[in-house]
Design an enzyme around this catalytic site. Structure first.
Site, PDB file in Angstrom:
ATOM      1  CG  HIS A  95       7.473  -4.596 -17.616  1.00 59.04           C
ATOM      2  ND1 HIS A  95       8.376  -5.326 -16.898  1.00 59.04           N
ATOM      3  CD2 HIS A  95       7.223  -3.481 -16.873  1.00 59.04           C
ATOM      4  CE1 HIS A  95       8.679  -4.688 -15.769  1.00 59.04           C
ATOM      5  NE2 HIS A  95       7.976  -3.562 -15.738  1.00 59.04           N
ATOM      6  CB  ILE A  96       2.965  -1.342 -21.356  1.00 57.01           C
ATOM      7  CG1 ILE A  96       1.587  -1.948 -21.049  1.00 57.01           C
ATOM      8  CG2 ILE A  96       3.626  -2.077 -22.518  1.00 57.01           C
ATOM      9  CD1 ILE A  96       0.563  -1.737 -22.156  1.00 57.01           C
ATOM     10  N   GLY A  97       3.444  -0.880 -17.763  1.00 60.40           N
ATOM     11  CA  GLY A  97       2.808  -0.146 -16.671  1.00 60.40           C
ATOM     12  C   GLY A  97       3.051   1.344 -16.685  1.00 60.40           C
ATOM     13  NE  ARG A 127      10.890  -4.883 -10.678  1.00 59.10           N
ATOM     14  CZ  ARG A 127      10.514  -3.664 -11.080  1.00 59.10           C
ATOM     15  NH1 ARG A 127       9.284  -3.478 -11.495  1.00 59.10           N
ATOM     16  NH2 ARG A 127      11.352  -2.661 -11.041  1.00 59.10           N
ATOM     17  CG  PHE A 160      -2.257   0.709   0.953  1.00 65.40           C
ATOM     18  CD1 PHE A 160      -3.099   0.323  -0.072  1.00 65.40           C
ATOM     19  CD2 PHE A 160      -2.647   1.762   1.776  1.00 65.40           C
ATOM     20  CE1 PHE A 160      -4.313   0.974  -0.282  1.00 65.40           C
ATOM     21  CE2 PHE A 160      -3.846   2.418   1.581  1.00 65.40           C
ATOM     22  CZ  PHE A 160      -4.680   2.026   0.548  1.00 65.40           C
ATOM     23  N   GLY A 161       1.859   1.235  -0.918  1.00 66.16           N
ATOM     24  CA  GLY A 161       2.660   2.436  -1.129  1.00 66.16           C
ATOM     25  C   GLY A 161       1.945   3.394  -2.064  1.00 66.16           C
ATOM     26  CD  GLU A 183       9.106  -8.519 -17.349  1.00 64.77           C
ATOM     27  OE1 GLU A 183       9.755  -7.594 -17.881  1.00 64.77           O
ATOM     28  OE2 GLU A 183       8.211  -8.321 -16.533  1.00 64.77           O
ATOM     29  CB  ILE A 202       1.810   2.083  -7.331  1.00 66.06           C
ATOM     30  CG1 ILE A 202       2.943   2.877  -7.993  1.00 66.06           C
ATOM     31  CG2 ILE A 202       0.970   1.397  -8.406  1.00 66.06           C
ATOM     32  CD1 ILE A 202       3.960   2.022  -8.736  1.00 66.06           C
TER      33      ILE A 202
END
Length: 316
Positions: free
Chosen positions: A281-283, A234, A156-157, A263, A159
């Protein structure tokens, strides 16, 4: 003037802080192919700073090859598990990352995956594009409701909290798990209990020895058969094969995945698993965000080479 290795192509404007400071750039490679471990070590010995990406393994071999000339390594990412931070600290090499820049963009994608996996948009689009859709049917592409559902946020940082804010707009009940009490309503001290209670689980933890394999077959078995899991954290946080098996057997409903264990390899069973939305991996992949990430990493290098303390310093 110092020399800085740039390992991969960065968005236009991303290198501006280095250019404006007058530093000499080595790279990026014209073909934008990743450097081999040997190439990284060879180049590290020739530079004062490195700007890398999360797929570059900046390990002890690379760092010791660069020492004592190498003064700073900046990762164009929030996570820095690709860098041997302990060795860098021993060698007095500063390590920088890009916190706070990509939070909202990554949260956008995470919530997109919540919606897409729950509503089976990939399945529906594939049928349409491949000519298998022959008109409206009441029982085709039935998914799970997102509005009013229980969202479990693991980690719960910045992001994770940004995703929770988006969930509020959908009337979701948000619970979250962290190792220590956040003091925020909805904190769940027991991860297993969060998994049991949630309709959607979204992962936002860093990769550490403790979080590697965090969501394994046992924990997947705790989830509701109607539940969806999303991973934009991750790849190794989730056991991909166990996830594929759970999806194949209908023990969970769906998954939205943007990161993978090895990956760019993706487990073949995950590629064919039902009700999955898989992204490469397009976050953080918006033009503005990736540019800001590159600029922040480069600004950290400029500061370190000037003998200043970078505001994005991890260690050093």
């Amino acid at each position: 003037m110092a020399r800085v290795l740039v390992t991969r192509a960065l968005p236009d404007g991303g290198l501006d802080p280095l250019v404006e400071a007058g530093h000499e750039l080595m790279g990026p490679p014209v073909d934008d192919e990743p450097l081999t471990p040997r190439e990284l070590a060879e180049r590290a010995a020739q530079v004062d700073g490195i700007v890398c990406v999360l797929t570059d393994r900046i390990d002890e071999t690379v760092l010791r090859a660069g020492s004592p000339r190498l003064k700073v390594v900046a990762d164009v990412a929030v996570g820095y598990d690709n860098i041997d931070v302990a060795c860098a600290s021993e060698l007095d090499i500063a390590v920088c990352n890009t916190p706070g820049v990509l939070d909202e963009t990554t949260a956008d994608l995470a919530f997109f995956l919540v919606l897409a996996a729950a509503r089976r948009t990939s399945d529906a689009e594939a049928d349409l594009r491949e000519g298998r859709w022959h008109g409206f049917r009441m029982n085709r592409f039935l998914g799970q409701d997102v509005h009013g559902a229980i969202l479990g946020v693991v980690g719960f940082g910045r992001i994770g909290q940004a995703v929770a804010r988006r969930a509020a707009g959908f009337g979701m009940e948000v619970i979250h798990h962290t190792r220590t009490d956040t003091g925020i309503v909805g904190w769940q001290p027991d991860l297993d209990e969060l998994l049991r209670a949630s309709d959607v689980v979204t992962l936002h933890v860093p990769l550490t020895p403790e979080t590697t394999g965090l969501v394994d077959a046992r924990r997947l078995s705790l989830m509701k058969p109607t539940a969806v899991i999303v991973n934009t954290a991750r790849g190794p946080v989730v056991d991909e094969e166990a996830l594929a098996v759970a999806l194949e057997e209908g023990r969970i409903f769906g998954a939205g995945i943007d990161v993978y264990e090895r990956e760019p390899e993706v487990h073949p069973r995950l590629l064919t698993a039902p009700h999955t939305v898989l992204l490469p991996h397009i976050g953080s992949a918006s033009e503005a965000t990736r540019r800001r990430m590159a600029q922040l990493a480069c600004s950290g290098v400029v500061a370190a080479l000037a003998g200043e303390r970078p505001r994005n310093l991890v260690t050093g």
